[in-house]
Design a protein around this motif. Structure first.
Motif, short mmCIF file in Angstrom:
data_model
loop_
_atom_site.label_atom_id
_atom_site.label_comp_id
_atom_site.label_asym_id
_atom_site.label_seq_id
_atom_site.Cartn_x
_atom_site.Cartn_y
_atom_site.Cartn_z
N ILE A 1 30.02 24.87 -17.58
CA ILE A 1 30.65 25.17 -18.86
C ILE A 1 30.39 24.04 -19.85
CG2 ILE A 1 32.91 25.26 -20.00
CD1 ILE A 1 33.86 27.11 -17.84
N ALA A 2 30.54 22.81 -19.40
CA ALA A 2 30.31 21.67 -20.28
C ALA A 2 28.87 21.62 -20.78
CB ALA A 2 30.66 20.36 -19.56
N ARG A 3 27.94 21.90 -19.88
CA ARG A 3 26.52 21.90 -20.25
C ARG A 3 26.24 22.98 -21.31
NH1 ARG A 3 21.90 20.24 -17.22
NH2 ARG A 3 23.26 19.92 -15.40
N ALA A 4 26.84 24.15 -21.13
CA ALA A 4 26.64 25.24 -22.08
C ALA A 4 27.25 24.92 -23.44
CB ALA A 4 27.23 26.54 -21.53
N ILE A 5 28.45 24.36 -23.43
CA ILE A 5 29.12 24.00 -24.68
C ILE A 5 28.30 22.94 -25.42
CG2 ILE A 5 31.14 22.84 -25.65
CD1 ILE A 5 32.84 24.26 -23.55
N ALA A 6 27.85 21.93 -24.70
CA ALA A 6 27.06 20.87 -25.33
C ALA A 6 25.79 21.43 -25.97
CB ALA A 6 26.71 19.80 -24.30
N ALA A 7 25.14 22.36 -25.28
CA ALA A 7 23.92 22.96 -25.83
C ALA A 7 24.22 23.70 -27.12
CB ALA A 7 23.30 23.90 -24.80
N ALA A 8 25.33 24.43 -27.15
CA ALA A 8 25.68 25.17 -28.36
C ALA A 8 26.04 24.23 -29.51
CB ALA A 8 26.85 26.10 -28.07
N ASP B 1 31.30 17.09 -39.12
CA ASP B 1 30.65 18.38 -39.41
C ASP B 1 31.07 19.46 -38.42
OD1 ASP B 1 28.81 17.67 -41.69
OD2 ASP B 1 28.13 16.22 -40.21
N THR B 2 31.01 19.13 -37.13
CA THR B 2 31.41 20.08 -36.08
C THR B 2 32.54 19.48 -35.27
OG1 THR B 2 29.23 21.12 -35.88
CG2 THR B 2 30.68 21.26 -33.98
N LEU B 3 33.61 20.24 -35.14
CA LEU B 3 34.78 19.79 -34.38
C LEU B 3 34.96 20.70 -33.18
CD1 LEU B 3 37.52 18.24 -34.03
CD2 LEU B 3 38.53 20.01 -35.51
N LEU B 4 34.97 20.12 -31.98
CA LEU B 4 35.30 20.87 -30.77
C LEU B 4 36.76 20.61 -30.42
CD1 LEU B 4 34.71 22.61 -28.25
CD2 LEU B 4 34.00 20.49 -27.09
N VAL B 5 37.57 21.65 -30.51
CA VAL B 5 38.97 21.55 -30.10
C VAL B 5 39.06 22.01 -28.65
CG1 VAL B 5 41.31 22.40 -30.50
CG2 VAL B 5 39.82 21.91 -32.45
N VAL B 6 39.26 21.06 -27.76
CA VAL B 6 39.49 21.39 -26.36
C VAL B 6 40.97 21.72 -26.22
CG1 VAL B 6 39.45 20.55 -23.98
CG2 VAL B 6 37.62 19.90 -25.57
N SER B 7 41.28 22.91 -25.74
CA SER B 7 42.67 23.35 -25.67
C SER B 7 43.51 22.34 -24.90
CB SER B 7 42.76 24.74 -25.02
OG SER B 7 42.12 24.76 -23.77
N VAL C 1 34.55 15.53 -30.41
CA VAL C 1 35.09 16.24 -29.25
C VAL C 1 36.50 15.74 -29.00
CG1 VAL C 1 34.85 16.67 -26.77
CG2 VAL C 1 32.81 16.54 -28.22
N THR C 2 37.49 16.62 -29.09
CA THR C 2 38.87 16.22 -28.80
C THR C 2 39.09 16.26 -27.29
OG1 THR C 2 39.93 18.40 -28.84
CG2 THR C 2 39.54 17.33 -30.97
N GLY C 3 40.19 15.67 -26.84
CA GLY C 3 40.46 15.63 -25.41
C GLY C 3 39.37 14.92 -24.64
N ALA C 4 38.76 13.91 -25.26
CA ALA C 4 37.58 13.27 -24.67
C ALA C 4 37.90 12.45 -23.43
CB ALA C 4 36.90 12.38 -25.71
N SER C 5 39.18 12.14 -23.21
CA SER C 5 39.53 11.42 -21.98
C SER C 5 39.77 12.37 -20.82
CB SER C 5 40.78 10.56 -22.22
OG SER C 5 41.89 11.37 -22.55
N GLY D 1 36.22 17.47 -21.77
CA GLY D 1 35.75 16.77 -22.96
C GLY D 1 34.74 15.68 -22.63
N ARG D 2 35.02 14.94 -21.58
CA ARG D 2 34.10 13.86 -21.18
C ARG D 2 32.77 14.43 -20.70
NH1 ARG D 2 35.01 8.47 -20.22
NH2 ARG D 2 37.23 8.80 -20.68
N LEU D 3 32.82 15.53 -19.95
CA LEU D 3 31.58 16.15 -19.49
C LEU D 3 30.75 16.67 -20.66
CD1 LEU D 3 32.74 18.15 -16.33
CD2 LEU D 3 31.18 16.19 -16.37
N VAL D 4 31.41 17.26 -21.66
CA VAL D 4 30.68 17.75 -22.83
C VAL D 4 29.97 16.59 -23.52
CG1 VAL D 4 30.92 18.75 -25.13
CG2 VAL D 4 32.15 19.77 -23.21
N LEU D 5 30.66 15.48 -23.70
CA LEU D 5 30.04 14.32 -24.35
C LEU D 5 28.88 13.79 -23.51
CD1 LEU D 5 33.24 12.59 -25.69
CD2 LEU D 5 31.26 13.26 -27.08
N ASN D 6 29.04 13.77 -22.20
CA ASN D 6 27.95 13.31 -21.33
C ASN D 6 26.71 14.18 -21.52
OD1 ASN D 6 29.35 11.18 -20.21
ND2 ASN D 6 30.05 12.34 -18.43
#
Length: 297
Positions: free
Chosen positions: A183-190, A72-78, A7-11, A15-20
């Motif tokens: 949004i973060a919850r949905a992205i993480a699920a996907a 394997d999977t890269l999330l590019v946070v704009s 996950v990019t932009g993790a700070s 990005g942090r919410l997606v990782l959580n």
């Protein structure tokens, strides 16, 4: 399931919410996760939870290959590079090209609803150009077209409540604000699920409101009257500049209202529930939860 997710932009907030949610909601093991940031020192808390951290700077394309190695999977946070025209799109294209060379299997990207040519938002072209670069890369992809955050209302609505007037050029256009958390919850699920081919999701709230309806909700929650003053784009732009906003910032804000008025962001989908399995937080609930902030303007 994908093996390794970066996950990019993790700070940043999203990005942090997606990782959580990958860790806590999707129960992805920390060993499968990588947090990327221009400043990895800001990721010490994630590292403490067992997540690997890497320096990921889209302005340093020569270093991105190493940053994406084994992913394997890269999330590019704009990115937030909005001050220099063309920079944001160049950053995103550099990330896509590096992912392709590094052997990334799937790329995901946080876009916006309906960014195609003709969208009034001044940075819509960055998102559309990035989507096209991803599709042309040949990589498997998942695009998340994120609706406007409910949290964005906290930037201007408190002032409108304090002054009693909300100046807008959005007309009767409607907008389904959505919580960043949803949004973060949905992205993480996907990201945590087995890919089902290429996909584009539009993540919105469950109900769209126009500015007058939002003002009425805010008044009901706070007990403060808010009069919506409808203006032309030109009048709104001059008013924002007169209030002290820099011209580029004022122009960007006006483009948001123009986008709403044009109906380009009026979509309401069930993609949040489809991915995350829960209904998105209603706008009134958001306003009630943030009543104190709304009254602090």
């Amino acid at each position: 399931m994908s093996e390794t997710i970066l996950v990019t932009g993790a700070s940043g907030q999203l990005g942090r919410l997606v990782l959580n949610h990958l860790l806590e909601t999707q129960k992805v093991t920390p060993a499968r996760l990588v947090a990327g940031s221009r400043e990895p020192t800001k990721l010490s808390d994630l590292a403490g939870r067992g997540i690997a951290t890497r320096a990921v700077d889209f302005d340093k394309p020569s270093e991105l290959g190493a940053a994406f190695a084994g992913i394997d999977t890269l999330l590019v946070v704009s990115t937030d590079a909005l001050g220099e025209p063309g920079k944001r799109l160049a950053q995103h294209k550099a990330a896509v090209a590096a992912a392709q060379k590094a052997g990334v299997r799937r790329i995901a990207y946080t876009s916006m609803p309906n960014p195609e040519p003709g969208n009034p938002v001044l940075f819509a072209g960055d998102h559309y150009g990035t989507e096209q670069a991803i599709k042309e890369s040949g990589l498997a992809y998942t695009i998340f077209r994120n609706g406007w955050y409910q949290e964005n209302l906290l930037m201007g609505l408190p002032h409108a409540i304090a002054s009693g007037k909300w100046f807008t050029s959005a007309g009767s256009g409607r907008l389904a604000h959505v919580a960043r958390e949803d949004i973060a919850r949905a992205i993480a699920a996907a990201l945590a699920s087995k890919p089902q081919g290429n996909a584009t999701y539009t993540l919105t709230g469950s109900q769209a409101f126009d500015t007058d309806e939002i003002a009425a909700l805010a008044s009901a929650v706070t007990g403060k009257p808010v009069e919506v003053v409808h203006l032309s784009d030109e009048a709104l732009l001059e008013g924002l500049k007169a209030s002290g906003l820099p011209a580029p910032v004022a122009a960007l804000l006006v483009s948001f209202d123009a986008n709403t008025r044009a109906g380009t962001i009026s979509d309401v989908t069930n993609d949040v529930k489809k991915l995350a399995g829960i209904e998105p937080r209603p706008l009134r609930a958001f306003l009630e939860d943030n009543k104190e902030a709304l009254l602090a303007g």
